[in-house]
Write an enzyme that holds these catalytic residues in place. Structure first.
Site, PDB file in Angstrom:
ATOM      1  N   GLY A  80       3.860  20.783 -41.694  1.00  0.00           N
ATOM      2  CA  GLY A  80       2.870  19.811 -41.240  1.00  0.00           C
ATOM      3  C   GLY A  80       1.610  19.846 -42.070  1.00  0.00           C
ATOM      4  O   GLY A  80       1.516  20.573 -43.065  1.00  0.00           O
ATOM      5  N   VAL A  81       0.658  19.021 -41.666  1.00  0.00           N
ATOM      6  CA  VAL A  81      -0.647  18.983 -42.322  1.00  0.00           C
ATOM      7  C   VAL A  81      -1.396  20.251 -41.943  1.00  0.00           C
ATOM      8  O   VAL A  81      -1.490  20.596 -40.762  1.00  0.00           O
ATOM      9  CB  VAL A  81      -1.418  17.726 -41.880  1.00  0.00           C
ATOM     10  CG1 VAL A  81      -2.861  17.771 -42.358  1.00  0.00           C
ATOM     11  CG2 VAL A  81      -0.714  16.468 -42.386  1.00  0.00           C
ATOM     12  N   SER A  82      -1.952  20.954 -42.932  1.00  0.00           N
ATOM     13  CA  SER A  82      -2.512  22.288 -42.670  1.00  0.00           C
ATOM     14  C   SER A  82      -4.024  22.367 -42.879  1.00  0.00           C
ATOM     15  O   SER A  82      -4.586  23.466 -42.839  1.00  0.00           O
ATOM     16  CB  SER A  82      -1.818  23.315 -43.568  1.00  0.00           C
ATOM     17  OG  SER A  82      -2.091  23.038 -44.926  1.00  0.00           O
ATOM     18  N   ASN A 119      -6.597  28.567 -35.715  1.00  0.00           N
ATOM     19  CA  ASN A 119      -7.899  28.931 -35.123  1.00  0.00           C
ATOM     20  C   ASN A 119      -8.792  27.698 -34.965  1.00  0.00           C
ATOM     21  O   ASN A 119      -9.759  27.746 -34.202  1.00  0.00           O
ATOM     22  CB  ASN A 119      -8.579  30.003 -35.963  1.00  0.00           C
ATOM     23  CG  ASN A 119      -9.102  29.477 -37.294  1.00  0.00           C
ATOM     24  OD1 ASN A 119     -10.244  29.016 -37.395  1.00  0.00           O
ATOM     25  ND2 ASN A 119      -8.283  29.522 -38.340  1.00  0.00           N
ATOM     26  N   TYR A 143      -7.503  17.794 -37.173  1.00  0.00           N
ATOM     27  CA  TYR A 143      -6.455  18.796 -37.424  1.00  0.00           C
ATOM     28  C   TYR A 143      -6.351  19.748 -36.227  1.00  0.00           C
ATOM     29  O   TYR A 143      -5.257  19.994 -35.697  1.00  0.00           O
ATOM     30  CB  TYR A 143      -6.793  19.537 -38.719  1.00  0.00           C
ATOM     31  CG  TYR A 143      -6.036  20.809 -38.972  1.00  0.00           C
ATOM     32  CD1 TYR A 143      -4.655  20.812 -39.156  1.00  0.00           C
ATOM     33  CD2 TYR A 143      -6.709  22.035 -39.040  1.00  0.00           C
ATOM     34  CE1 TYR A 143      -3.966  21.993 -39.402  1.00  0.00           C
ATOM     35  CE2 TYR A 143      -6.043  23.211 -39.296  1.00  0.00           C
ATOM     36  CZ  TYR A 143      -4.666  23.201 -39.469  1.00  0.00           C
ATOM     37  OH  TYR A 143      -3.989  24.370 -39.717  1.00  0.00           O
TER      38      TYR A 143
HETATM   39  P1  NAI Z   1       0.851  24.475 -46.433  1.00  0.00           P
HETATM   40  O1  NAI Z   1       0.112  23.186 -46.434  1.00  0.00           O
HETATM   41  O2  NAI Z   1       0.862  25.294 -47.681  1.00  0.00           O
HETATM   42  O3  NAI Z   1       2.362  24.216 -45.992  1.00  0.00           O
HETATM   43  C1  NAI Z   1       2.731  23.211 -45.085  1.00  0.00           C
HETATM   44  C2  NAI Z   1       4.052  22.643 -45.543  1.00  0.00           C
HETATM   45  O4  NAI Z   1       4.405  21.584 -44.645  1.00  0.00           O
HETATM   46  C3  NAI Z   1       4.010  22.036 -46.960  1.00  0.00           C
HETATM   47  O5  NAI Z   1       4.982  22.638 -47.785  1.00  0.00           O
HETATM   48  C4  NAI Z   1       4.253  20.569 -46.754  1.00  0.00           C
HETATM   49  O6  NAI Z   1       5.036  19.959 -47.764  1.00  0.00           O
HETATM   50  C5  NAI Z   1       4.978  20.539 -45.419  1.00  0.00           C
HETATM   51  N1  NAI Z   1       4.769  19.253 -44.747  1.00  0.00           N
HETATM   52  C6  NAI Z   1       3.603  18.568 -44.629  1.00  0.00           C
HETATM   53  N2  NAI Z   1       3.812  17.394 -44.024  1.00  0.00           N
HETATM   54  C7  NAI Z   1       5.130  17.334 -43.755  1.00  0.00           C
HETATM   55  C8  NAI Z   1       5.961  16.363 -43.149  1.00  0.00           C
HETATM   56  N3  NAI Z   1       5.446  15.214 -42.695  1.00  0.00           N
HETATM   57  N4  NAI Z   1       7.287  16.608 -43.049  1.00  0.00           N
HETATM   58  C9  NAI Z   1       7.804  17.775 -43.509  1.00  0.00           C
HETATM   59  N5  NAI Z   1       7.081  18.731 -44.100  1.00  0.00           N
HETATM   60  C10 NAI Z   1       5.757  18.517 -44.218  1.00  0.00           C
HETATM   61  O7  NAI Z   1       0.268  25.332 -45.220  1.00  0.00           O
HETATM   62  P2  NAI Z   1       0.331  26.910 -45.009  1.00  0.00           P
HETATM   63  O8  NAI Z   1      -0.957  27.504 -45.430  1.00  0.00           O
HETATM   64  O9  NAI Z   1       1.584  27.448 -45.534  1.00  0.00           O
HETATM   65  O10 NAI Z   1       0.350  26.976 -43.411  1.00  0.00           O
HETATM   66  C11 NAI Z   1       1.575  26.919 -42.711  1.00  0.00           C
HETATM   67  C12 NAI Z   1       1.270  26.538 -41.252  1.00  0.00           C
HETATM   68  O11 NAI Z   1       0.375  27.479 -40.686  1.00  0.00           O
HETATM   69  C13 NAI Z   1       0.624  25.177 -41.120  1.00  0.00           C
HETATM   70  O12 NAI Z   1       1.158  24.530 -39.973  1.00  0.00           O
HETATM   71  C14 NAI Z   1      -0.838  25.472 -40.915  1.00  0.00           C
HETATM   72  O13 NAI Z   1      -1.477  24.482 -40.129  1.00  0.00           O
HETATM   73  C15 NAI Z   1      -0.772  26.819 -40.188  1.00  0.00           C
HETATM   74  N6  NAI Z   1      -1.942  27.647 -40.456  1.00  0.00           N
HETATM   75  C16 NAI Z   1      -2.109  28.252 -41.674  1.00  0.00           C
HETATM   76  C17 NAI Z   1      -3.216  29.053 -41.913  1.00  0.00           C
HETATM   77  C18 NAI Z   1      -3.398  29.801 -43.192  1.00  0.00           C
HETATM   78  O14 NAI Z   1      -4.310  30.642 -43.274  1.00  0.00           O
HETATM   79  N7  NAI Z   1      -2.582  29.545 -44.217  1.00  0.00           N
HETATM   80  C19 NAI Z   1      -4.254  29.222 -40.878  1.00  0.00           C
HETATM   81  C20 NAI Z   1      -3.985  28.506 -39.662  1.00  0.00           C
HETATM   82  C21 NAI Z   1      -2.866  27.778 -39.456  1.00  0.00           C
HETATM   83  C1  15L Z   2      -6.249  26.783 -41.285  1.00  0.00           C
HETATM   84  O1  15L Z   2      -5.837  26.269 -40.246  1.00  0.00           O
HETATM   85  C2  15L Z   2      -5.759  26.315 -42.603  1.00  0.00           C
HETATM   86  O2  15L Z   2      -4.402  25.957 -42.568  1.00  0.00           O
HETATM   87  C3  15L Z   2      -5.966  27.323 -43.719  1.00  0.00           C
HETATM   88  O3  15L Z   2      -5.847  26.637 -44.954  1.00  0.00           O
HETATM   89  C4  15L Z   2      -7.305  28.066 -43.651  1.00  0.00           C
HETATM   90  O4  15L Z   2      -8.319  27.227 -44.031  1.00  0.00           O
HETATM   91  C5  15L Z   2      -7.540  28.604 -42.243  1.00  0.00           C
HETATM   92  O5  15L Z   2      -7.288  27.654 -41.227  1.00  0.00           O
HETATM   93  C6  15L Z   2      -8.963  29.150 -42.023  1.00  0.00           C
HETATM   94  O6  15L Z   2      -9.551  28.841 -41.000  1.00  0.00           O
HETATM   95  O7  15L Z   2      -9.413  29.944 -42.856  1.00  0.00           O
END
Ligand code: NAI
Ligand code: 15L
Length: 274
Positions: A80-82, A119, A143
């Protein structure tokens, strides 16, 4: 090396968002826990390794998501959208997409989901407050609102259909904390693995909200209502504190970015013109 001891707990696990940042981390680390790891994304997933199945699917495509969940024992839903984005992509991926996922779980008989919330569901609490899972949500943008929707939807699917979900309100999951805020919000990659494996293997998960953080000295979040998940973080942001504080002198303490837990997200969006 894996942070947990390998064991084959599942036949087939589904990891959505597998081409993303955290997807890449968990792709390696979930494999020891299942016979088959089904990986899905709309972005390129590269080549399938032994024991992997690659499925290209858009979360907003109802039929594709229904097929995606066929034969799956449990789901780790990262897709999803992150970040803060305009409403249109958030609606598709994080609202319609998560609805499609739960409808598919219901129809395909999938009984447990680990849902990557954020968060930013509670980003408008202040950095001088400590909150727990029973505090009302205070999203810091669209978001965060979309993640709150996912949490509520999963609550409904548990109460009505018994599909268990652990909602991970992930802090900042990166190799290292990058700034002062992340000294409180940091989740190491090893602790992410510990957290997800604990959510997948807890005898009873019910519907649980857990903050995804390492064992940081500075903390805004209390996981008292998630003790049954058995998550034991083993890392801490503390070894990075001196370097972070030297690199980033304390900013204006009246700046909303410093006041609120959501940090810079409180300044972003909505992007649609007035
Ligand atoms: P990311 O943006 O790197 O990965 C998300 C993936 O979802 C991408 O590969 C993208 O292609 C895919 N995606 C987006 N829209 C889509 C759609 N319509 N259909 C199918 N796939 C789709 O995000 P990341 O950092 O790997 O985070 C993973 C999850 O954890 C997300 O849901 C994010 O909101 C959540 N998250 C991540 C944090 C972090 O520190 N990385 C913090 C808080 C939440
Ligand atoms: C999130 O939800 C985002 O996916 C990640 O990219 C970071 O920005 C994280 O929160 C954060 O709060 O640091």
């Amino acid at each position: 090396m894996s942070a947990t001891s390998p064991s084959l707990l599942f036949g087939r696990l589904l990891l959505t968002g597998a081409a993303g940042g955290l997807g890449g981390v968990l792709r390696q680390r979930l494999k020891p826990h299942c016979a088959v790891l089904r990986l899905s994304d709309l972005a390129d997933l590269g080549e399938a390794a032994a024991g992997e199945e690659l499925v290209s699917a858009r979360l907003e495509d109802t039929d594709a998501v229904l097929a995606l969940l066929a034969g799956v024992d449990a789901v780790v839903h990262l897709g999803g959208v992150s970040t803060e984005q305009p409403w249109a992509p958030i609606l598709q991926a994080n609202i319609i997409g998560v609805y499609n996922l739960y409808e598919a779980a219901r129809k395909q008989g999938v009984k447990r989901v680990v849902f990557a919330s954020s968060n930013h569901v509670t980003g408008y609490y202040r950095q001088d407050e400590v909150i727990d899972a029973r505090n009302p949500v205070r999203p810091d943008g669209l978001y965060g609102v979309s993640k709150a929707f996912g949490e509520n939807l999963s609550r409904f699917y548990f109460d009505r259909y018994g599909i268990e979900t652990v909602c991970l309100r992930i802090g900042s999951c990166l190799p290292e904390p990058r700034d002062r805020r992340m000294l409180a919000t940091w989740l190491s990659h090893d602790d992410l693995e510990r957290l997800v494996v604990a959510c997948l293997t807890a005898p009873l998960a019910g519907h649980t909200v857990i903050f995804g953080m390492s064992d940081n000295t500075t903390s805004w979040w209390d996981n008292r209502y998630a003790a049954h998940i058995g998550y034991r973080p083993q890392d801490s942001s503390e070894p990075f504190r001196a370097a972070v504080q030297t690199r980033q002198p304390q900013a204006d303490t009246t700046d909303p970015v410093v006041v609120y837990q959501g940090g810079g997200f409180v300044r972003l969006g909505p992007f649609d013109p007035v």
